[in-house]
Design an enzyme around this catalytic site. Structure first.
Site, short mmCIF file in Angstrom:
data_model
loop_
_atom_site.label_atom_id
_atom_site.label_comp_id
_atom_site.label_asym_id
_atom_site.label_seq_id
_atom_site.Cartn_x
_atom_site.Cartn_y
_atom_site.Cartn_z
N ASP A 93 16.34 22.17 48.30
CA ASP A 93 17.23 22.73 47.27
C ASP A 93 16.42 23.28 46.10
OD1 ASP A 93 19.34 21.86 48.87
OD2 ASP A 93 19.52 19.96 47.79
N ASP A 145 10.04 21.62 49.59
CA ASP A 145 11.29 21.04 49.13
C ASP A 145 12.39 21.96 49.64
OD1 ASP A 145 13.08 19.41 47.55
OD2 ASP A 145 13.14 21.07 46.11
#
Length: 177
Positions: free
Chosen positions: A9, A7
């Site tokens: 953020d 991922d």
């Protein structure tokens, strides 16, 4: 192929409830860039799967998003590594797409790109939806406590989820095992 799906953020860079809207707001988490470079130099293929609903909300443009990703790639390259593939979902929560995590469209896109099964492929996230999207296609879930990870750790996690303080700790684990 040794593939990992990250991922963005909260895992690679600081997260913001107000969205990361510019290159200036895109701030790497301590150790994350070096960790990605270590994986890359050890022969891993590094892919990123990221929800970017700020596009649908009009908070930033595709060009700005590409500039953020260019910055990520530049920083990793400066450390001798590379980010091989970035897939993003540009849709809002009510758009009805199949790519917005916790759905697995981004993961399927990565699998199709590399023509591989994702069974056992590590995926690293800081939110439950990151882990759910990966587990649905057979990935091995790793939760980091950065970003929203400390709050996520209090929830019912997918079976087999390993929890680490940050991306650097996950990378050290993967490279040593």
């Amino acid at each position: 192929m040794k593939l990992i799906i990250l991922d963005r953020d909260g895992v690679i860079n600081e997260d913001s409830d107000a969205f990361v809207k510019s290159v200036e707001e895109w701030i790497p988490l301590p150790g994350s860039i070096e960790a990605i470079a270590r994986l890359s130099k050890a022969g891993w293929t590094v892919a990123v799967a990221t929800n970017q609903s700020g596009l649908a909300r009009g908070y930033f443009s595709e060009e700005t998003l590409e500039a953020m990703h260019r910055r990520l790639r530049e920083l990793v390259a400066e450390q001798g590594g590379r980010v091989d593939l970035i897939r993003h979902c540009p849709h809002g929560p009510d758009d009805g797409c199949d790519c917005r995590k916790p759905l697995s469209g981004l993961f399927r896109s990565i699998a199709e790109h590399y023509q591989v099964s994702l069974n056992g492929v590590p995926t690293v996230g800081d939110s439950l939806r990151d882990l759910q999207a990966g587990v649905a296609v057979g990935c091995r879930p790793y939760l980091v406590r950065t970003g929203k990870g400390a709050q996520t750790e209090q929830k019912a996690l997918p079976e087999g989820t390993r929890v680490f303080d940050n991306l650097a700790a996950v990378v050290t684990h993967l490279l040593e095992n």
